[in-house]
Design an enzyme around this catalytic site. Structure first.
Site, PDB file in Angstrom:
ATOM      1  CG  ASP A 114      -4.956  -7.210  -0.572  1.00  0.00           C
ATOM      2  OD1 ASP A 114      -3.995  -7.997  -0.538  1.00  0.00           O
ATOM      3  OD2 ASP A 114      -4.817  -5.973  -0.522  1.00  0.00           O
ATOM      4  CG  ASP A 163       2.146  -4.461  -2.682  1.00  0.00           C
ATOM      5  OD1 ASP A 163       1.495  -4.677  -3.706  1.00  0.00           O
ATOM      6  OD2 ASP A 163       1.615  -4.288  -1.563  1.00  0.00           O
TER       7      ASP A 163
HETATM    8  C1  DGJ Z   1      -1.469  -4.535  -1.052  1.00  0.00           C
HETATM    9  C2  DGJ Z   1      -1.199  -5.974  -0.757  1.00  0.00           C
HETATM   10  O1  DGJ Z   1      -2.015  -6.796  -1.549  1.00  0.00           O
HETATM   11  C3  DGJ Z   1      -1.425  -6.246   0.719  1.00  0.00           C
HETATM   12  O2  DGJ Z   1      -1.246  -7.610   0.984  1.00  0.00           O
HETATM   13  C4  DGJ Z   1      -0.506  -5.388   1.528  1.00  0.00           C
HETATM   14  O3  DGJ Z   1       0.819  -5.776   1.313  1.00  0.00           O
HETATM   15  C5  DGJ Z   1      -0.728  -3.928   1.185  1.00  0.00           C
HETATM   16  N1  DGJ Z   1      -0.617  -3.703  -0.228  1.00  0.00           N
HETATM   17  C6  DGJ Z   1       0.266  -3.056   1.894  1.00  0.00           C
HETATM   18  O4  DGJ Z   1       0.177  -1.759   1.514  1.00  0.00           O
END
Ligand code: DGJ
Length: 760
Positions: free
Chosen positions: A576, A506
């Site tokens: 997300d 990430d």
């Molecule tokens: C952003 C990501 O897009 C999410 O899926 C998740 O992993 C969060 N970060 C965790 O902090």
């Protein structure tokens, strides 16, 4: 000679021996990435050697694939012009009869124009030489053509400036015969006696000539990624860019679709598609001149990125992948997808992507060992292949119980996970599923042991109060100790835990205050460019050292998705936003450039849509679930388990590797239809979505890409146990199916269907 590279060694190794000399000094960094088999590697060595001779001057140079040609021509004064870019089978304009002159308008076709000595539009290259002279005047010097593989041709054209022979520029073109993709970059070498400064240093400066130009970008933001926006270009410059360095694609993806002579259509019309292999700030500048000609300058964003190139150094710019399609956006996408699969654009293309169960949407930071192990049972029940433990598993002095603390302290949190990661991996294994973890290796919270020990390891500037985003800062990977620390994150978490077979990488903030306490004052503006080179080094280190650990590229949704990164990743997290109705648009956008198996698509509760609809949307990508399965009813769990089985057995074998046809666009109607056809055309899968919140009448669904002569069976799949199909299974020839189509078995609000078409 010192080199900054963006090209993986796998690629470098395909380069002919004569050219390997150029790359030898960075060989240590450029070890081959395992997998992505290249059946042609090593073939034709002698041929390559014999061809790597400078070719005769002044004759046009053709960069050719099976279907497209880019023809370049040095004039007698050495000015290098683009003579043609388009389908190979189209009539080409005759090369200019008269001598090119430096004051002639023919300069407007210059392939890599430079600032200062006559060229008056936006240049591809602007350099201040060691003596302060601000102009550059490059002419053709020589070129080589090599065949690193049967289906790949590399053309390297050397340009030099008579007055400043120390500055060398090589224009490099790798043509992929079967995929009709050209990969183009430039290499700028400073052999002057002192540093030079590069102000503009594009990778490519493609020229198009048409009556009109329509530009489509993949534009958006966090949770609204990859929206398609098309506009007509008018005289002047239109810039698509990013200036935010890291997580640089937050507002738009580094790719574009340029339609010639009218708005882009799906299966007809001329379209140029481009995608930059670069995770950092990028710029595409489309300049339409008074003659109606268009030049597309593509590369690293020159904004605030003056690059001081020391004597002896070479800057290798990131490559632009481009294609010319006469079958509209559909043909363009299929070229990119085939290229990504055949040439390592995505990692291990032939490896099936596992069905993941991820806990982020189910738990956020609120979990412990027992909770996670209970989720394993749900994963097993639905038939998932792997459990992915998301953010929140680490940090002790600064526990990662929310996003305010812990980044940088990559030790399992002893309170939440008293038995550590190995225990979790073993518990998953005992249930027959794999285990993966979330990492954000580039980042640090001020509330962390790491920051307390090394406050100077972050990107920030003196005399400014550090600006946080999501409560975090970015590690300055120009600093060797920070680089070593980042590599160590993988070594400390993966090496002792061979049971961890998956990583979600990430990256949740972009750059403000772009300063490095490591770099000298005159190299501060190199920071963000060099950051990306070091980042790719880190990705390569991870992929080479842990070849059996699969990986998802994530950046707070898809704030970073590019073909420079994806060669180290199996898929990317598209957003997300997992509301399946929104996901239809987001996945549609990414499908323009990226193949379905690279687009992670998970079922969640978001949007409270019907489960069948959520499943059908996620099944068109790299399928997964982000939910506590126990919260579904037994009937729902059975429905999800049946979908997973179908995905494993009948959907994934077609969608992963299949040719994509987008049949009905959600941008034109409140409906969407996608079709994937297996390479042997024996099977196809059609996804049909009604996006209307009320009833909707679909046009007949007319598949494409089938074998006209074969007889196919058409049936609906993924029906819940209680439902009956409105499409009675039937047989028809490919020709009939493609001509007449079939009635979509959906009409009600947010109804969907998956249709399987198989040779009888
Ligand atoms: C952003 C990501 O897009 C999410 O899926 C998740 O992993 C969060 N970060 C965790 O902090």
């Amino acid at each position: 000679m010192k080199l900054r590279h963006t090209h993986p060694a796998k690629t470098i190794l395909r380069v002919a021996p004569a050219l390997l000399v150029l790359c030898a000094t960075c060989a240590a960094l450029q070890q081959p990435l395992q997998a992505a088999p290249n059946p042609n590697k090593g073939k034709n060595k002698n041929k390559s050697q014999s061809q790597a001779q400078p070719q005769a001057q002044y004759k046009p140079i053709t960069i050719a694939t099976a279907g497209i040609e880019l023809i370049l021509g040095p004039g007698e004064d050495g000015i290098f012009s683009q003579l043609y870019y388009g389908p190979a089978n189209r009539e080409k304009p005759a090369p200019p009869q008269r001598k090119q002159r430096r004051d002639s308008s023919l300069r407007e076709n210059e392939v890599y124009p430079q600032y200062g000595n006559g060229f008056i539009a936006t240049p591809a290259l602007r350099v201040t030489h060691a003596d302060g002279n601000t102009s550059t005047d490059l002419a053709y010097a020589s070129h080589t053509v090599t065949k690193p593989a049967d289906d790949i041709t590399l053309t390297r054209i050397e340009l030099s400036d008579k007055a400043y022979p120390g500055l060398r520029v090589a224009l490099c073109y790798r043509a992929y015969r079967d995929e009709n993709i050209i990969e183009q970059w430039s290499e700028i070498t400073n052999n002057e006696t002192a540093p030079v400064t590069l102000y503009n240093y594009a990778s490519a400066a493609l020229i198009a000539s048409a009556q009109s130009y329509y530009l489509t970008q993949l534009q958006g933001d966090y949770r609204t990624e990859a929206g398609l926006t098309e506009e007509k270009l008018v005289p002047g410059i239109k810039i698509l860019d990013s200036k935010i360095g890291v997580r640089a694609h937050q507002f738009r993806n580094p790719s574009f679709i340029l339609s010639l002579d009218g708005p882009a259509r799906e299966e007809t019309g001329d379209v140029i598609g481009g995608a930059l292999e670069w995770a950092g700030s990028f710029q595409f500048a489309f300049e339409v001149d008074n003659a109606g000609r268009l030049r597309a300058l593509c590369g690293i964003n020159p904004f605030a990125a003056e690059y001081r190139l020391d004597a002896g150094e070479t800057l290798v710019t990131p490559a632009l992948l481009h294609t010319y399609s006469t079958e509209g956006k559909g043909g363009m996408s299929r070229n990119f997808h085939r290229w990504a699969r055949a040439h390592g654009g995505i990692r291990d293309a032939s490896k099936p992507r596992p069905v993941l169960l991820n806990n982020w949407e189910a738990t956020h930071f609120d979990f412990d060992e027992n909770k996670i192990i209970s989720l394993f049972d749900g994963a097993k029940e639905i038939g998932a292949d792997l459990f992915l433990l998301d953010d929140g598993w680490f940090g002790n002095n600064h526990p990662r119980d929310n996003d305010k603390a812990g980044l940088g302290d990559w030790e399992p949190n002893a309170k939440k996970l008293p038995n550590g990661l190995t225990h979790l991996a073993d518990a998953a294994k005992s249930r027959g599923i794999g285990f993966g973890i979330w990492l954000e290796p580039e980042m640090v919270n001020p509330a962390s042991d790491l920051f307390e020990k090394h406050p100077d390891w972050v990107i920030t500037q003196p005399n400014r109060a550090p600006l946080l985003r999501r409560n975090q800062l970015i590690l300055d990977n120009n600093r060797p100790e920070a680089q070593a620390f980042e590599r160590g994150i993988f070594d400390r978490t993966l090496a002792p835990n061979p049971g961890i077979t998956y990583v979600k990488w990430d990256c949740n903030r972009f750059v403000t205050q772009p300063g490095s306490s490591y770099l000298p004052a005159d190299k501060q503006t190199r920071l963000l460019v060099d950051y990306q080179f070091h980042l790719y080094d880190l990705m390569r280190y991870f992929a080479q050292k842990y070849p059996n650990v699969m990986a998802m590229l994530c950046s707070g949704g898809s704030g970073r998705v590019d073909y420079g990164s994806l060669r180290y990743f199996h898929s990317f997290w598209a957003s997300d936003n997992t509301d399946p109705r929104q996901r239809v648009f987001i996945q549609w956008g990414f499908s323009q450039f990226f193949p379905s198996e690279s687009v992670s698509a998970h079922v969640t509760d978001m949007g409270q849509r019907p489960l069948k609809f959520a499943l059908d949307v996620a099944l068109s990508g790299a399928f997964g679930v982000d939910r506590d399965v126990a919260r579904w009813t037994p009937a729902e769990r059975a429905q999800v388990a049946a979908a997973v089985k179908l995905y494993h057995d009948r959907i994934r074998p077609v969608t992963a590797g299949g040719a994509l046809y987008r049949l009905n666009s959600p941008y034109e109607m409140p409906r969407a239809t996608l079709e994937y056809v297996a390479p042997d055309r024996a099977r196809a899968i059609v996804f049909i979505y009604n996006l209307d919140k009320s009833d909707s009448v679909f046009p007949a669904i007319k598949p494409l890409g089938l074998d006209a002569a074969k007889t196919y069976r058409v049936r609906e799949i993924n029906l819940p146990a209680s439902a009956t199909t409105r499409l009675a299974p039937y047989g028809a020839t490919g020709a009939t199916l493609m001509r007449d189509g079939f009635a979509a078995p959906v009409s009600g609000p947010l109804e969907s269907a998956i249709i399987e078409i198989t040779v009888e």
